[in-house]
Design a protein around this motif. Sequence first.
Motif: not given
Length: 644
Positions: A101-118
């Motif tokens: 989410d480009p609008h996520s907080s700068p302190t978000s623990k989510h890395s700037p990646l799209n990830i698809d786990k299979r």
Amino acid sequence: MSTTVVQLHIQDDQVVIDNGILQLTLTNPGGNVTGIQYNGIDNLLELRSPINIIGGVWDLNWSEAGSPGTRGAFDTIEGTIFKVIVENDEQVELSFARTWDPHSSPTSKHSPLNIDKRFIMLRGCSGFYSYAIYEHVEDMPAFNLNETRIAFMLSMDKFHYMAIADDKRRSMPLLEDRSPSRSQQLAYPEAVLLVDPVEPEFKGEVDDKYQYSCENKDNQVHGFICFDPPAGFWQITPSNEFRTGGPLKQDLTSHVNPTTLAMFVSAHYGGEDVVIKFGSGEPWKKVFGPVFIYLNSVSDQNDALSLWDNAKEQMRKEVQSWPYSFPASEDFPHADQRGTIRGRLSVLDRYNSNEAIPANGAYVGLALPGVAGSFQKECKGYQFWTRADDQGHFSISKIRAGDYNLYAWVPGFIGDYRYDDAITITTGCSIDMDDLVYEPPRNGPTLWEIGVPDRSAAEFYVPDPDPMYINRLYINRPADKFRQYGLWERYAELYPNEDLVYTIGESDHRKDWFFAQVTRKIGDNAYKATTWRIKFKLDNIDQAAGTYTLHLALASANSSELQVRINDPEANPPHFSSGLIGSDNAIARHGIHGLYWLFSVDIQSAQLMQEDNTIYLTQARDTTPFQGVMYDYIRLEGPPSSSS
């Protein structure tokens, strides 16, 4: 083997796949593994762990662009979108995806990646597969990817016996044994001395997960055995194509907790040099895996250890089946979409032979285009490696389409080979290379040498461990002695009054060259730089030709500065300085090598003397016990016309 069809049960908060052999439970839509039911065991996984691994998870560690070091925010990758990709009697493949989410907080623990786990389960298959597609796209910020992996925390009540190799198998201490009340932390948190373990047999041992590290080329199967009922849990990696750093890159396997890992990206034994650094909007996509989680069992508890042999056999079957035909993602190319390259590599070392000789046992591989040797720090692309036969012939198959350079290095010779032109692999291609010739660095005849050029310090003197700090697995195991804890401290004990002195023609590198040039402890928290001396004689200095060459090949460097002085220990500035190099931490992590470095130092004949000479090697950084270098090989060459 069960003939039951694969069944999928979707609930609001979880998803269950069942093929009659095992039952796999995942959170919905997160895609974390919370249950594996097998062989009468309700759950092979631990959900009560006091550490940050609960069950089975994909996770990563990342930091903002420009961040120093190798650690940042810990991101347990939770999917937000669940999809059924394949569902039939023979196979179920599930997707648990997360879009940044480009609008996520700068302190978000989510890395700037799209990830698809299979996750994939097949009919009649005693286990399941997992892979993931990571993507960085135009609107994403710059960042550093320090680590990513799959981690499984197994039942603490069930799994106590670990196996990572034929000669590395043992009963393991408990997680409880590492608690402050039962252990003493040593020089870093991962290493503890077991002082009051639950099982008295482990008292006095050091436990450290890095003692069980393994090179990528050998890291194919590892895991744990449960004895009641007898069952095995194994992590099988059938290909190294998605791992980073080349075939000698070391990484974690299984260890106390009990934990088993599939490591894809890490800074272990490489440091910041192998952190993946993305620019803003840099396009990138990579598939990690599939890896196979294999479960096996026997009826007789007395046969439980045979599960390791069965796991090895299953690993060989998985390797032969690579690339798998069943993953449904278009980002995973099947066998008919891949290519092959073959050729022959020779070595021409003009001061050893007038003719090229076969590159016997050469490591030959394809990696993203770069300079010679760049493969060991390359982490964004795929790599494909093989070893040449005794005539230098090599063949690499199952290569993904793309542009590569061909790299090689040859045991017994210094330096790195790179084929000049980029190689384009296309679907179904079969490329025959011309005969390739590697000319290793060489300026003149060998006057003397120390060690063996094999990118390892294993041939040097590795001391016995302090009896207070041992892992019993490695007692009476000379080839693995370097895995013992605290060997860096033995240097000052062996050389209490002065640093190492090595005399050419008299000393033996197997006994007289310590495996690592480390700092010397001089107080509770104080350390001193060390200077090693190489003494040698020259009978006829070639004043006319002028230049001698000192080749220094390093097997490891950690926050080090290697300085060279010729016949003057006080020369300021030194004749040569590497500058600050390395952060592979191989000394602390019981690795006999990290990243490879090669320096070639020119020495003018005027700096040398008839008869007695001394080269002073100083490792000048001295704030911690882990700063130092491991030498791979040292050679002094005379000038091209020298007859010394």
